[in-house]
Design a protein around this motif. Structure first.
Motif, PDB file in Angstrom:
ATOM      1  N   ILE A 262       1.071  -1.191  -0.009  1.00  0.00           N
ATOM      2  CA  ILE A 262       0.255   0.014   0.071  1.00  0.00           C
ATOM      3  C   ILE A 262       0.891   1.087  -0.029  1.00  0.00           C
ATOM      4  CG2 ILE A 262      -1.783   1.271   1.173  1.00  0.00           C
ATOM      5  CD1 ILE A 262      -2.556  -1.418   2.441  1.00  0.00           C
TER       6      ILE A 262
ATOM      7  N   SER B 146      -0.863   4.328  -0.293  1.00  0.00           N
ATOM      8  CA  SER B 146      -1.427   5.466   0.487  1.00  0.00           C
ATOM      9  C   SER B 146      -3.066   5.135   0.339  1.00  0.00           C
ATOM     10  CB  SER B 146      -1.529   6.850   0.057  1.00  0.00           C
ATOM     11  OG  SER B 146      -2.226   6.898  -1.323  1.00  0.00           O
ATOM     12  N   ILE B 147      -3.713   5.518   1.518  1.00  0.00           N
ATOM     13  CA  ILE B 147      -5.235   5.145   1.419  1.00  0.00           C
ATOM     14  C   ILE B 147      -6.143   6.603   1.817  1.00  0.00           C
ATOM     15  CG2 ILE B 147      -7.095   3.938   2.569  1.00  0.00           C
ATOM     16  CD1 ILE B 147      -5.186   1.710   3.627  1.00  0.00           C
TER      17      ILE B 147
ATOM     18  N   LYS C 126      -7.725  10.830   5.174  1.00  0.00           N
ATOM     19  CA  LYS C 126      -6.109  10.817   5.774  1.00  0.00           C
ATOM     20  C   LYS C 126      -5.702  12.010   6.365  1.00  0.00           C
ATOM     21  CE  LYS C 126      -1.553   9.711   3.928  1.00  0.00           C
ATOM     22  NZ  LYS C 126      -1.001   9.164   2.811  1.00  0.00           N
TER      23      LYS C 126
ATOM     24  N   ARG D 225      -7.586   6.761  13.591  1.00  0.00           N
ATOM     25  CA  ARG D 225      -6.849   5.978  12.578  1.00  0.00           C
ATOM     26  C   ARG D 225      -5.397   6.264  12.857  1.00  0.00           C
ATOM     27  NH1 ARG D 225      -7.676   7.515   6.186  1.00  0.00           N
ATOM     28  NH2 ARG D 225      -6.003   6.758   5.224  1.00  0.00           N
TER      29      ARG D 225
ATOM     30  N   ASN E   8      -2.252   6.455  10.434  1.00  0.00           N
ATOM     31  CA  ASN E   8      -1.852   5.961   9.028  1.00  0.00           C
ATOM     32  C   ASN E   8      -0.662   5.302   8.989  1.00  0.00           C
ATOM     33  OD1 ASN E   8      -4.196   7.731   8.209  1.00  0.00           O
ATOM     34  ND2 ASN E   8      -3.033   9.774   8.711  1.00  0.00           N
TER      35      ASN E   8
ATOM     36  N   ASN F  80      -1.791   1.760   8.547  1.00  0.00           N
ATOM     37  CA  ASN F  80      -3.174   1.527   7.862  1.00  0.00           C
ATOM     38  C   ASN F  80      -3.895   0.892   8.726  1.00  0.00           C
ATOM     39  OD1 ASN F  80      -1.893   3.007   5.628  1.00  0.00           O
ATOM     40  ND2 ASN F  80      -0.635   0.798   5.006  1.00  0.00           N
TER      41      ASN F  80
ATOM     42  N   ALA G 141     -11.844   0.617   2.959  1.00  0.00           N
ATOM     43  CA  ALA G 141     -10.907   1.428   2.610  1.00  0.00           C
ATOM     44  C   ALA G 141     -11.101   2.190   1.343  1.00  0.00           C
ATOM     45  CB  ALA G 141      -9.555   0.836   2.576  1.00  0.00           C
TER      46      ALA G 141
ATOM     47  N   VAL H 211      -7.497   3.350  -2.222  1.00  0.00           N
ATOM     48  CA  VAL H 211      -6.227   2.657  -1.649  1.00  0.00           C
ATOM     49  C   VAL H 211      -5.426   2.593  -2.909  1.00  0.00           C
ATOM     50  CG1 VAL H 211      -5.186   0.552  -0.901  1.00  0.00           C
ATOM     51  CG2 VAL H 211      -7.502   1.126  -0.178  1.00  0.00           C
TER      52      VAL H 211
ATOM     53  N   SER I 188      -2.035   1.069  -4.541  1.00  0.00           N
ATOM     54  CA  SER I 188      -1.224   0.042  -4.300  1.00  0.00           C
ATOM     55  C   SER I 188      -0.379  -0.220  -5.465  1.00  0.00           C
ATOM     56  CB  SER I 188      -1.860  -1.135  -3.691  1.00  0.00           C
ATOM     57  OG  SER I 188      -2.698  -1.681  -4.681  1.00  0.00           O
TER      58      SER I 188
END
Length: 120
Positions: free
Chosen positions: A28, A30-31, A53, A71, A73, A76, A97, A100, A102
């Motif tokens: 991953i 970022s989400i 985020k 959360r 970060n 995750n 999520a 996402v 990836s």
């Protein structure tokens, strides 16, 4: 492949508390947002709480003042602290999520669900 693993559901009496956790795994980058939805028997799935985020949050009116989303970060991971639980909170809770990023591109991912039962 990105996966969400939930934990923390169970049986609790009215007025009690539970804490749900959901960890995303995989390559991953970022989400954007992580959150929780629920589906009660005979009902449609509904948003419970979500956190972007940057930290902005969105709660269902029915849980405001009782549930708190948080959360991590770096890990995750998203949490849902549920206090003053009511019978009507009984449902399967799903982790979500959104956006996402990836190795596989950008996608939305759902967890398998964890059952929360509020009963005396």
């Amino acid at each position: 492949q990105v996966q969400l693993v939930e934990s923390g559901g169970g049986l609790v009496q009215p007025g009690g508390s539970l804490r749900l956790s959901c960890a995303a795994s995989g390559s991953i980058f970022s989400i954007y947002a992580m959150g929780w939805y629920r589906r009660a028997p005979g009902s449609q799935r509904e948003l419970v709480a979500a956190m972007a985020k940057g930290g902005s949050t969105n709660y269902a009116d029915s849980v405001k003042g009782r549930f708190t989303i948080s959360r991590d970060n770096a890990k995750n991971t998203v949490y849902l602290q549920m206090n003053s639980l009511k019978l009507e909170d009984t449902a399967v809770y799903y982790c979500n999520a959104d956006r996402v990023v990836s190795e596989r591109g950008t996608q939305e991912v759902w967890g398998q669900g964890t059952l929360v039962t509020v009963s005396s």
